[in-house]
Design a protein around this motif. Structure first.
Motif, PDB file in Angstrom:
ATOM      1  N   LYS A   1       7.294   8.173   5.497  1.00 21.61           N
ATOM      2  CA  LYS A   1       7.716   9.534   5.136  1.00 21.61           C
ATOM      3  C   LYS A   1       8.991   9.559   4.303  1.00 21.61           C
ATOM      4  CE  LYS A   1       5.329  11.596   8.948  1.00 21.61           C
ATOM      5  NZ  LYS A   1       4.733  12.878   9.009  1.00 21.61           N
ATOM      6  N   VAL A   2       8.986   8.815   3.210  1.00 18.54           N
ATOM      7  CA  VAL A   2      10.123   8.811   2.298  1.00 18.54           C
ATOM      8  C   VAL A   2       9.773   9.598   1.039  1.00 18.54           C
ATOM      9  CG1 VAL A   2      11.086   6.645   3.144  1.00 18.54           C
ATOM     10  CG2 VAL A   2       9.416   6.593   1.301  1.00 18.54           C
ATOM     11  N   ARG A   3      10.767  10.140   0.382  1.00 14.41           N
ATOM     12  CA  ARG A   3      10.561  10.925  -0.839  1.00 14.41           C
ATOM     13  C   ARG A   3      10.495  10.018  -2.074  1.00 14.41           C
ATOM     14  NH1 ARG A   3       8.962  15.664  -0.935  1.00 14.41           N
ATOM     15  NH2 ARG A   3      10.272  16.310  -2.638  1.00 14.41           N
ATOM     16  N   GLU A   4      11.167   8.865  -2.012  1.00 16.37           N
ATOM     17  CA  GLU A   4      11.143   7.906  -3.114  1.00 16.37           C
ATOM     18  C   GLU A   4      10.885   6.519  -2.551  1.00 16.37           C
ATOM     19  OE1 GLU A   4      14.167   9.620  -6.493  1.00 16.37           O
ATOM     20  OE2 GLU A   4      14.905   8.067  -5.144  1.00 16.37           O
ATOM     21  N   VAL A   5      10.241   5.690  -3.366  1.00 15.70           N
ATOM     22  CA  VAL A   5       9.973   4.328  -2.926  1.00 15.70           C
ATOM     23  C   VAL A   5      10.021   3.396  -4.140  1.00 15.70           C
ATOM     24  CG1 VAL A   5       7.458   4.536  -3.120  1.00 15.70           C
ATOM     25  CG2 VAL A   5       8.426   2.875  -1.557  1.00 15.70           C
TER      26      VAL A   5
ATOM     27  N   VAL B   1      -2.810   7.718   6.509  1.00 17.72           N
ATOM     28  CA  VAL B   1      -2.187   6.471   6.966  1.00 17.72           C
ATOM     29  C   VAL B   1      -2.971   5.896   8.146  1.00 17.72           C
ATOM     30  CG1 VAL B   1      -0.129   5.485   8.043  1.00 17.72           C
ATOM     31  CG2 VAL B   1       0.108   7.036   6.097  1.00 17.72           C
ATOM     32  N   VAL B   2      -3.360   6.741   9.078  1.00 18.86           N
ATOM     33  CA  VAL B   2      -4.145   6.283  10.234  1.00 18.86           C
ATOM     34  C   VAL B   2      -5.464   5.676   9.764  1.00 18.86           C
ATOM     35  CG1 VAL B   2      -5.439   7.070  12.259  1.00 18.86           C
ATOM     36  CG2 VAL B   2      -3.087   7.831  11.911  1.00 18.86           C
ATOM     37  N   GLU B   3      -6.114   6.284   8.782  1.00 22.38           N
ATOM     38  CA  GLU B   3      -7.378   5.760   8.250  1.00 22.38           C
ATOM     39  C   GLU B   3      -7.177   4.392   7.603  1.00 22.38           C
ATOM     40  OE1 GLU B   3     -11.369   5.330   7.106  1.00 22.38           O
ATOM     41  OE2 GLU B   3     -10.399   6.524   8.658  1.00 22.38           O
ATOM     42  N   ILE B   4      -6.099   4.231   6.854  1.00 23.96           N
ATOM     43  CA  ILE B   4      -5.822   2.945   6.213  1.00 23.96           C
ATOM     44  C   ILE B   4      -5.583   1.866   7.267  1.00 23.96           C
ATOM     45  CG2 ILE B   4      -4.109   1.689   4.834  1.00 23.96           C
ATOM     46  CD1 ILE B   4      -3.789   4.373   3.231  1.00 23.96           C
TER      47      ILE B   4
ATOM     48  N   GLU C   1       1.009  17.545   4.227  1.00 25.04           N
ATOM     49  CA  GLU C   1      -0.160  17.791   5.071  1.00 25.04           C
ATOM     50  C   GLU C   1      -1.271  16.786   4.743  1.00 25.04           C
ATOM     51  OE1 GLU C   1      -3.376  21.346   5.729  1.00 25.04           O
ATOM     52  OE2 GLU C   1      -1.322  21.882   5.236  1.00 25.04           O
ATOM     53  N   GLY C   2      -1.749  16.099   5.736  1.00 24.08           N
ATOM     54  CA  GLY C   2      -2.824  15.137   5.557  1.00 24.08           C
ATOM     55  C   GLY C   2      -2.353  13.705   5.393  1.00 24.08           C
ATOM     56  N   ASP C   3      -1.052  13.497   5.176  1.00 22.70           N
ATOM     57  CA  ASP C   3      -0.538  12.134   5.013  1.00 22.70           C
ATOM     58  C   ASP C   3      -0.778  11.286   6.251  1.00 22.70           C
ATOM     59  OD1 ASP C   3       0.347  12.413   2.449  1.00 22.70           O
ATOM     60  OD2 ASP C   3       2.485  12.379   2.931  1.00 22.70           O
TER      61      ASP C   3
ATOM     62  N   VAL D   1       0.860  -1.174   0.000  1.00 24.15           N
ATOM     63  CA  VAL D   1       0.000   0.000   0.000  1.00 24.15           C
ATOM     64  C   VAL D   1       0.901   1.229   0.000  1.00 24.15           C
ATOM     65  CG1 VAL D   1      -1.787   1.288   1.233  1.00 24.15           C
ATOM     66  CG2 VAL D   1      -1.794  -1.208   1.306  1.00 24.15           C
ATOM     67  N   ILE D   2       0.705   2.102  -0.985  1.00 16.97           N
ATOM     68  CA  ILE D   2       1.503   3.316  -1.080  1.00 16.97           C
ATOM     69  C   ILE D   2       0.587   4.515  -0.903  1.00 16.97           C
ATOM     70  CG2 ILE D   2       2.852   4.780  -2.612  1.00 16.97           C
ATOM     71  CD1 ILE D   2       4.002   2.341  -3.854  1.00 16.97           C
ATOM     72  N   VAL D   3       1.001   5.431  -0.027  1.00 15.15           N
ATOM     73  CA  VAL D   3       0.301   6.694   0.164  1.00 15.15           C
ATOM     74  C   VAL D   3       1.195   7.776  -0.400  1.00 15.15           C
ATOM     75  CG1 VAL D   3      -0.622   8.319   1.851  1.00 15.15           C
ATOM     76  CG2 VAL D   3      -0.853   5.861   2.240  1.00 15.15           C
ATOM     77  N   GLY D   4       0.688   8.512  -1.362  1.00 14.14           N
ATOM     78  CA  GLY D   4       1.503   9.548  -1.983  1.00 14.14           C
ATOM     79  C   GLY D   4       0.704  10.811  -2.225  1.00 14.14           C
ATOM     80  N   THR D   5       1.175  11.895  -1.664  1.00 12.69           N
ATOM     81  CA  THR D   5       0.533  13.182  -1.879  1.00 12.69           C
ATOM     82  C   THR D   5       1.601  14.206  -2.249  1.00 12.69           C
ATOM     83  OG1 THR D   5       0.717  13.733   0.463  1.00 12.69           O
ATOM     84  CG2 THR D   5      -1.337  12.712  -0.242  1.00 12.69           C
TER      85      THR D   5
END
Length: 102
Positions: free
Chosen positions: A74-78, A52-55, A46-48, A38-42
């Protein structure tokens, strides 16, 4: 996340479950899912945390869990599906490119 072993087509079944649990978040294009990644990217940070907590909340409500030691926060690249995703877009893994160049 723990896979359901013993099921026929376990990865496809698991993917369908995750897609259903996170469908509205996936539709915002801030969340991408491939089986148990699962990747979260914005564009802005703000709001990340809330996302993540919701997921994690949704996963726990459905008896699914993440292993924190396997997570990157909280990484810039993945690395994802043999490419690197970051602020500059999608690029090949340097290891793969190096092998072709040499």
């Amino acid at each position: 996340m723990v896979m359901f072993f013993g099921l026929t087509n376990s990865p496809a079944t698991f993917q369908a479950i995750i897609n259903e649990l996170l469908r509205d978040l996936i539709n915002t294009e801030k969340v991408a899912v491939f089986i148990n990644d699962v990747i979260v990217g914005t564009e802005i940070e703000e709001g990340d945390d809330e996302l993540v907590v919701e997921i994690i909340r949704r996963l726990e409500e459905n008896n699914l869990y993440v292993k924190p030691e396997k997570c990157k926060w909280k990484v810039r690249e993945v690395g994802f599906l043999r490419v690197v995703i970051g602020p500059e877009g999608i690029k090949m893994e340097e290891e793969k490119v190096k092998g072709v160049v040499e």
